[in-house]
Design an enzyme around this catalytic site. Structure first.
Site, PDB file in Angstrom:
ATOM      1  N   GLY A 101      19.200  13.402  -0.150  1.00  0.00           N
ATOM      2  CA  GLY A 101      19.470  14.756  -0.632  1.00  0.00           C
ATOM      3  C   GLY A 101      20.826  15.253  -0.176  1.00  0.00           C
ATOM      4  O   GLY A 101      21.101  15.324   1.021  1.00  0.00           O
ATOM      5  N   GLY A 116      22.004  18.310  -0.790  1.00  0.00           N
ATOM      6  CA  GLY A 116      22.019  19.775  -0.905  1.00  0.00           C
ATOM      7  C   GLY A 116      22.625  20.389   0.350  1.00  0.00           C
ATOM      8  O   GLY A 116      23.333  19.708   1.108  1.00  0.00           O
ATOM      9  N   PHE A 117      22.319  21.653   0.577  1.00  0.00           N
ATOM     10  CA  PHE A 117      22.911  22.337   1.737  1.00  0.00           C
ATOM     11  C   PHE A 117      22.533  21.635   3.038  1.00  0.00           C
ATOM     12  O   PHE A 117      23.352  21.484   3.941  1.00  0.00           O
ATOM     13  CB  PHE A 117      22.433  23.791   1.785  1.00  0.00           C
ATOM     14  CG  PHE A 117      23.076  24.647   0.740  1.00  0.00           C
ATOM     15  CD1 PHE A 117      24.337  25.184   0.937  1.00  0.00           C
ATOM     16  CD2 PHE A 117      22.428  24.908  -0.455  1.00  0.00           C
ATOM     17  CE1 PHE A 117      24.946  25.964  -0.023  1.00  0.00           C
ATOM     18  CE2 PHE A 117      23.022  25.687  -1.432  1.00  0.00           C
ATOM     19  CZ  PHE A 117      24.282  26.213  -1.219  1.00  0.00           C
ATOM     20  N   VAL A 121      15.331   8.676  -4.999  1.00  0.00           N
ATOM     21  CA  VAL A 121      14.411   8.044  -4.046  1.00  0.00           C
ATOM     22  C   VAL A 121      12.990   8.320  -4.510  1.00  0.00           C
ATOM     23  O   VAL A 121      12.598   9.468  -4.721  1.00  0.00           O
ATOM     24  CB  VAL A 121      14.643   8.588  -2.623  1.00  0.00           C
ATOM     25  CG1 VAL A 121      13.564   8.072  -1.672  1.00  0.00           C
ATOM     26  CG2 VAL A 121      16.021   8.190  -2.127  1.00  0.00           C
ATOM     27  N   GLU A 162      17.785  38.908  -9.624  1.00  0.00           N
ATOM     28  CA  GLU A 162      19.217  38.704  -9.895  1.00  0.00           C
ATOM     29  C   GLU A 162      19.426  38.294 -11.355  1.00  0.00           C
ATOM     30  O   GLU A 162      20.344  38.770 -12.026  1.00  0.00           O
ATOM     31  CB  GLU A 162      19.787  37.636  -8.957  1.00  0.00           C
ATOM     32  CG  GLU A 162      19.932  38.148  -7.527  1.00  0.00           C
ATOM     33  CD  GLU A 162      20.754  37.226  -6.635  1.00  0.00           C
ATOM     34  OE1 GLU A 162      20.602  36.009  -6.750  1.00  0.00           O
ATOM     35  OE2 GLU A 162      21.549  37.743  -5.820  1.00  0.00           O
ATOM     36  N   ASP A 178      14.657  23.113   2.363  1.00  0.00           N
ATOM     37  CA  ASP A 178      13.518  23.499   1.530  1.00  0.00           C
ATOM     38  C   ASP A 178      12.405  22.459   1.520  1.00  0.00           C
ATOM     39  O   ASP A 178      11.308  22.728   1.054  1.00  0.00           O
ATOM     40  CB  ASP A 178      13.978  23.693   0.075  1.00  0.00           C
ATOM     41  CG  ASP A 178      14.661  25.022  -0.149  1.00  0.00           C
ATOM     42  OD1 ASP A 178      14.935  25.713   0.842  1.00  0.00           O
ATOM     43  OD2 ASP A 178      14.916  25.359  -1.318  1.00  0.00           O
ATOM     44  N   ALA A 188      19.698  29.017   1.680  1.00  0.00           N
ATOM     45  CA  ALA A 188      20.812  28.086   1.837  1.00  0.00           C
ATOM     46  C   ALA A 188      21.320  28.097   3.275  1.00  0.00           C
ATOM     47  O   ALA A 188      21.664  27.054   3.834  1.00  0.00           O
ATOM     48  CB  ALA A 188      21.925  28.472   0.871  1.00  0.00           C
TER      49      ALA A 188
HETATM   50  C1  LIG Z   1      18.077  30.192  -8.333  1.00  0.00           C
HETATM   51  C2  LIG Z   1      18.187  30.173  -6.834  1.00  0.00           C
HETATM   52  C3  LIG Z   1      18.889  31.173  -6.174  1.00  0.00           C
HETATM   53  C4  LIG Z   1      19.016  31.150  -4.793  1.00  0.00           C
HETATM   54  N1  LIG Z   1      19.749  32.132  -4.173  1.00  0.00           N
HETATM   55  C5  LIG Z   1      19.949  32.058  -2.833  1.00  0.00           C
HETATM   56  C6  LIG Z   1      20.783  33.012  -2.176  1.00  0.00           C
HETATM   57  O1  LIG Z   1      21.319  33.927  -2.811  1.00  0.00           O
HETATM   58  N2  LIG Z   1      20.979  32.888  -0.841  1.00  0.00           N
HETATM   59  C7  LIG Z   1      20.402  31.861  -0.129  1.00  0.00           C
HETATM   60  O2  LIG Z   1      20.628  31.758   1.094  1.00  0.00           O
HETATM   61  N3  LIG Z   1      19.610  30.958  -0.713  1.00  0.00           N
HETATM   62  C8  LIG Z   1      19.363  31.031  -2.049  1.00  0.00           C
HETATM   63  N4  LIG Z   1      18.560  30.113  -2.672  1.00  0.00           N
HETATM   64  C9  LIG Z   1      17.897  29.090  -1.857  1.00  0.00           C
HETATM   65  C10 LIG Z   1      18.813  27.942  -1.514  1.00  0.00           C
HETATM   66  O3  LIG Z   1      19.566  27.543  -2.636  1.00  0.00           O
HETATM   67  C11 LIG Z   1      17.976  26.795  -0.976  1.00  0.00           C
HETATM   68  O4  LIG Z   1      17.258  27.264   0.136  1.00  0.00           O
HETATM   69  C12 LIG Z   1      18.855  25.623  -0.575  1.00  0.00           C
HETATM   70  O5  LIG Z   1      19.494  25.084  -1.704  1.00  0.00           O
HETATM   71  C13 LIG Z   1      18.027  24.549   0.108  1.00  0.00           C
HETATM   72  O6  LIG Z   1      18.872  23.490   0.453  1.00  0.00           O
HETATM   73  P1  LIG Z   1      18.294  22.022   0.553  1.00  0.00           P
HETATM   74  O7  LIG Z   1      19.428  21.155   0.965  1.00  0.00           O
HETATM   75  O8  LIG Z   1      17.074  22.010   1.376  1.00  0.00           O
HETATM   76  O9  LIG Z   1      17.823  21.665  -0.915  1.00  0.00           O
HETATM   77  P2  LIG Z   1      18.710  21.552  -2.274  1.00  0.00           P
HETATM   78  O10 LIG Z   1      19.916  22.392  -2.186  1.00  0.00           O
HETATM   79  O11 LIG Z   1      17.729  21.771  -3.328  1.00  0.00           O
HETATM   80  O12 LIG Z   1      19.153  20.040  -2.238  1.00  0.00           O
HETATM   81  C14 LIG Z   1      18.255  18.983  -2.421  1.00  0.00           C
HETATM   82  C15 LIG Z   1      19.019  17.786  -2.934  1.00  0.00           C
HETATM   83  O13 LIG Z   1      18.143  16.683  -2.970  1.00  0.00           O
HETATM   84  C16 LIG Z   1      18.344  15.959  -4.153  1.00  0.00           C
HETATM   85  N5  LIG Z   1      17.092  15.263  -4.424  1.00  0.00           N
HETATM   86  C17 LIG Z   1      15.873  15.808  -4.658  1.00  0.00           C
HETATM   87  N6  LIG Z   1      14.952  14.862  -4.808  1.00  0.00           N
HETATM   88  C18 LIG Z   1      15.585  13.684  -4.653  1.00  0.00           C
HETATM   89  C19 LIG Z   1      15.150  12.330  -4.686  1.00  0.00           C
HETATM   90  N7  LIG Z   1      13.879  12.007  -4.898  1.00  0.00           N
HETATM   91  N8  LIG Z   1      16.072  11.364  -4.511  1.00  0.00           N
HETATM   92  C20 LIG Z   1      17.370  11.686  -4.283  1.00  0.00           C
HETATM   93  N9  LIG Z   1      17.833  12.939  -4.248  1.00  0.00           N
HETATM   94  C21 LIG Z   1      16.947  13.935  -4.412  1.00  0.00           C
HETATM   95  C22 LIG Z   1      18.712  17.007  -5.179  1.00  0.00           C
HETATM   96  O14 LIG Z   1      19.441  16.452  -6.258  1.00  0.00           O
HETATM   97  C23 LIG Z   1      19.550  17.967  -4.339  1.00  0.00           C
HETATM   98  O15 LIG Z   1      20.907  17.637  -4.371  1.00  0.00           O
HETATM   99  C24 LIG Z   1      18.414  30.121  -4.055  1.00  0.00           C
HETATM  100  C25 LIG Z   1      17.688  29.121  -4.711  1.00  0.00           C
HETATM  101  C26 LIG Z   1      17.579  29.142  -6.092  1.00  0.00           C
HETATM  102  C27 LIG Z   1      16.817  28.051  -6.784  1.00  0.00           C
END
Ligand SMILES: Cc1cc2nc3c(=O)[nH]c(=O)nc-3n(C[C@H](O)[C@H](O)[C@H](O)COP(=O)(O)OP(=O)(O)OC[C@H]3O[C@@H](n4cnc5c(N)ncnc54)[C@H](O)[C@@H]3O)c2cc1C
Length: 437
Positions: free
Chosen positions: A14, A16-17, A83, A174, A304, A320
């Site tokens: 992943g 993400g953040f 994955v 939003e 998340d 995030a």
């Molecule tokens: C519409 C929306 C608005 C939001 N607004 C806010 C805000 O204003 N402020 C704030 O703080 N937070 C906000 N959030 C929440 C924030 O975006 C999430 O908490 C944050 O993105 C979580 O980060 P993460 O790295 O855990 O997951 P993610 O950012 O979701 O990253 C997960 C990554 O894993 C990858 N992935 C998933 N499954 C697999 C797999 N099986 N194999 C390989 N790769 C995989 C995905 O492609 C992705 O790149 C918002 C969320 C959404 C959906």
């Protein structure tokens, strides 16, 4: 890439953040070799997806190439692959194309997906808003209903310009504000022959108020602001089902529409189903305060994807800032383990929460202080908060230009209907009672 060196190998799932935060921190250590696996080759900036959906920002403004972000770090290898299975006992993951990656440490940060709570028809007919692809799909649908109604105003009777958003949390609120602005400030000019004033946005929330994580005053502010923008709030209403041409509500009524947006909740990404790990609320992986998974040395779950205990023992929210901070914390814990030092419990530094309700109103809560911001001040504060979370300077500059352009010109530079073929809307009657009450 050679992982057969004496370096400690860390596999991160992943980008993400959370995962990217961890990778970037580890990239600075010469003792570590990182393999970062993501099903996309970009990092997506979820907080701005609603702006992509409402044609305020382009996809490139909210997606950053993982390779570009990590370029210059020879000890980080990016693999684009999904994955499918995680084997925490052996700290190994296997991708869709059958490749396996084993690490001395395994970091699971696969994020979340929409939770439809088994609502009839929701997965099939609604538009979730949790990934860039979903935001693009929703944008195309919004533009397509306007185009179709412009050619055939009779479609207004079928609810062509009814937009129903399920979920009054930050995402739904939003989006409702941004969509209301899009319709009143842009579509009225773009479609002079169409009765755009008949467009109606409904925001359906099961609970009694909007923006649940915020204070009572913020709930009221959000409700008042959206009502001022013409959004109809349906509070205390549950969705009973979604059909191709309407959405059913718990009071027995239904709304004709071709655009139902699902902002009704999140659950861990499907990888959590295939990892054989202890799971809690939202199917998220239970972790210890130091973000490791009990019983599996060297395996971490973050962002998340995990239920992360806060200082009061309650799980931290899916934000995030939480994800980003625990990514860095995990990197530090891994480096500590390598150095033979103890891991430490994650401490979240809460910088507050903010929601933008359209282009001229925002509510921010920092500590116990609540701020209602209007006009350009709201816009400027929002810019600052989001830019601080962005990874690259280029993205910040480009997003700033688009935001400022949109704010001052009231134009939508990205109002292009792509995927035309996929967006042929079936305007036929659907007499079968697919919406259950
Ligand atoms: C519409 C929306 C608005 C939001 N607004 C806010 C805000 O204003 N402020 C704030 O703080 N937070 C906000 N959030 C929440 C924030 O975006 C999430 O908490 C944050 O993105 C979580 O980060 P993460 O790295 O855990 O997951 P993610 O950012 O979701 O990253 C997960 C990554 O894993 C990858 N992935 C998933 N499954 C697999 C797999 N099986 N194999 C390989 N790769 C995989 C995905 O492609 C992705 O790149 C918002 C969320 C959404 C959906």
């Amino acid at each position: 890439m050679d992982t057969s060196t004496t370096k400690t190998h860390v596999v991160i799932v992943g980008g993400g953040f959370a995962g990217l935060g961890c990778a970037r921190k580890l990239a600075k250590s010469d003792d570590v070799q990182v393999t970062l696996i993501d099903k996309n080759n970009y990092h997506q900036f979820q907080p701005l997806l609603y702006q992509v959906a409402t044609a305020e920002l382009g996809s490139g403004d909210v997606a950053t190439s993982l390779r570009q972000t990590l370029r210059g770090h020879a000890n980080v290898d990016v693999k684009m692959s999904e994955v499918m299975v995680a084997d925490p006992k052996n700290r190994t993951v296997t991708t869709r194309d059958g490749q396996s990656y084993q690490g001395d440490f395994l970091v699971l940060a696969a994020g979340s997906q929409a939770n439809f709570f088994h609502t009839h028809g929701a997965e099939q007919y609604s538009f979730p808003l949790y990934s860039l692809e979903e935001a693009e799909r929703l944008r195309s649908r919004v533009l397509a209903v306007f185009e179709d109604a412009d050619r055939d105003p009779g479609l207004l009777e079928k609810g062509a310009l009814n937009f129903v958003i399920i979920g009054g949390g930050p995402t739904g609120t939003e989006l409702a504000g941004a969509l209301a602005d899009m319709i009143s400030l842009t579509m009225t000019h773009e479609y002079p022959d169409l009765a755009v004033k008949r467009a109606q946005i409904y925001l359906v929330e099961h609970g009694a108020s909007l923006l649940a994580p915020f204070s009572v005053e913020a709930h009221e502010y959000a409700a008042h602001t959206l009502q001022r923008k013409g959004v109809r709030l349906l509070l205390g209403q549950a969705v009973t089902g979604v059909a191709p041409d309407r959405v059913g509500l718990s009071d027995g009524t239904s709304i004709p529409t071709r655009t139902v947006v699902w902002a009704g909740g999140l659950m861990a990404s499907p990888l959590a189903d295939n990892a054989g790990l202890p799971r809690g609320r939202g199917g998220r992986i239970e972790v210890q305060p130091d973000l490791t998974i009990p019983g599996f040395p060297g395996v971490y779950a973050l962002g998340d994807f995990a239920n992360i205990p806060g200082a009061d023992g309650q799980p931290l929210p899916q934000l995030a800032s939480v994800a980003q901070q625990c990514g860095v914390w995990t990197a530090n814990n891994i480096l500590a383990e390598i150095a033979g030092k103890p891991r430490t419990a994650f401490h979240y530094h809460d910088k507050g929460i903010m929601a933008m309700i359209g282009r001229d109103a925002a509510v921010a809560e920092i500590g116990r202080k609540r701020h209602e911001l209007d006009g350009p001040i709201a816009f400027a504060a929002w810019l600052g908060v989001h830019a601080a979370l962005m990874t690259g300077v280029r993205e910040r500059v480009e997003a700033f230009i688009d935001w400022a352009w949109d704010y001052f010109s009231k134009n939508r530079p990205i109002q292009v209907l792509d995927r035309r073929d996929q967006n042929r809307i079936d305007w036929g009657e659907h007499s079968e009672p697919t919406v259950k009450h």
